[in-house]
Design an enzyme around this catalytic site. Sequence first.
Site, mmCIF file in Angstrom:
data_model
loop_
_atom_site.group_PDB
_atom_site.id
_atom_site.type_symbol
_atom_site.label_atom_id
_atom_site.label_comp_id
_atom_site.label_asym_id
_atom_site.label_seq_id
_atom_site.Cartn_x
_atom_site.Cartn_y
_atom_site.Cartn_z
ATOM 1 N N TYR A 224 0.854 -1.190 0.000
ATOM 2 C CA TYR A 224 0.000 0.000 0.000
ATOM 3 C C TYR A 224 0.894 1.246 0.000
ATOM 4 C CZ TYR A 224 -3.940 -2.964 1.585
ATOM 5 O OH TYR A 224 -4.915 -3.925 1.698
ATOM 6 N N LEU B 213 -18.391 -1.482 2.399
ATOM 7 C CA LEU B 213 -19.185 -0.433 1.740
ATOM 8 C C LEU B 213 -19.062 -0.491 0.221
ATOM 9 C CD1 LEU B 213 -18.611 2.664 4.061
ATOM 10 C CD2 LEU B 213 -20.439 0.945 4.129
ATOM 11 N N ARG C 178 -16.461 -0.201 -1.687
ATOM 12 C CA ARG C 178 -15.596 0.910 -2.095
ATOM 13 C C ARG C 178 -16.297 2.266 -1.990
ATOM 14 N NH1 ARG C 178 -11.050 -2.281 -2.229
ATOM 15 N NH2 ARG C 178 -11.544 -4.188 -3.349
ATOM 16 N N GLY C 179 -17.249 2.361 -1.081
ATOM 17 C CA GLY C 179 -17.928 3.636 -0.859
ATOM 18 C C GLY C 179 -19.330 3.686 -1.438
ATOM 19 N N GLY D 2 -21.906 3.682 1.116
ATOM 20 C CA GLY D 2 -21.709 4.672 2.174
ATOM 21 C C GLY D 2 -22.811 5.714 2.250
ATOM 22 N N GLY D 3 -23.597 5.833 1.174
ATOM 23 C CA GLY D 3 -24.697 6.772 1.177
ATOM 24 C C GLY D 3 -24.362 8.158 0.679
#
Length: 331
Positions: A56, A206, A208-209, A212-213
């Site tokens: 990473y 999530l 990758r988001g 997440g909303g």
Amino acid sequence: MKTVKLGRRGPVVSRFGLGCMAMSGTYGPADHAESIATIRAALDAGVTLIDTGDFYGMGSNELLIGEALKGRDRDSFQVSVKFGAMRGPDASWNGYDARPAALKNFLAYTLTRLGLDHIDIYRPARLDPNVPIEETVGAIKDMIDAGYVRHVGLSEVGSETIRKAALEAPICDLQIEYSLMSRGIEDDILPICRVLGIGVTAYGVLSRGMLGGHWKAGMEKRKGDIRGRMPRYDAGNEEKNLTLVDALTKVAKDKGMTTAQAAFAWVAAQGDDIVPLIGSRTREQLADILGAGETTLSVADLDAIEAAVPRNSAAGARYNAPQMAMLDSEK
């Protein structure tokens, strides 16, 4: 925070872990100071499991975590590290290397960057097609015997590989994507883990988001954002998936939860042997998701959530075709 035992032979960890990948450029630039503050806020809130990969940010993520952990009691947290992914100076991906000699080399650099004398859970990021899993696991076991590692973990491997690995050494946990939009492990991977007493650390909760909303159709992806290469964010798929998110948001509001909290609470409700990893980059995001641990979902709540995002309803695969081909878990 509630704690659980990670697998039959693993350590006792917090109910939620913190995945730090997003703090090193995966979704575009991240703020260094905010990342440090977020890791420390997670630890202060009772999160003990910190997850990273030595690739990473080409090692910068481990340096970041090492900085955040300075001064902490070593027995108050666990660090999980993935190794084996090969990177180029242009950040390209060049396959995997899980040979015993390479493993020991990777581990030496990891210990130095983190400033630790041992890693709690060490795992190959993917199955190296050129190295039998028994050789890789055996080499990790050697590092356990030498005192540099505490537990063996696996990542994104299928049931047959799990069986082979478990014959070589006790396996603490399998790290794999699991969410309302990615439920493939329920077929045979999760059952074999439960038979063998292997825990699951779930990433991508999530999607990758997406769950997440806050993601909107057509949102611009920043430079370096991996979502630009993920089918679920392609035009057409994105709109279909956001329709599912809208339905989840309605259910969450009825329960007094945010969309992200509902997604995390659902994964946590699938069993205490599953530890969801929070991928937040900010303290605000972290605080939101930690709120999921304060809610107990009834059978009716779970049914409503699954009706909003039915199994196999997501449009698009979780990775692009070349990356999917590298996943032993998808074979």
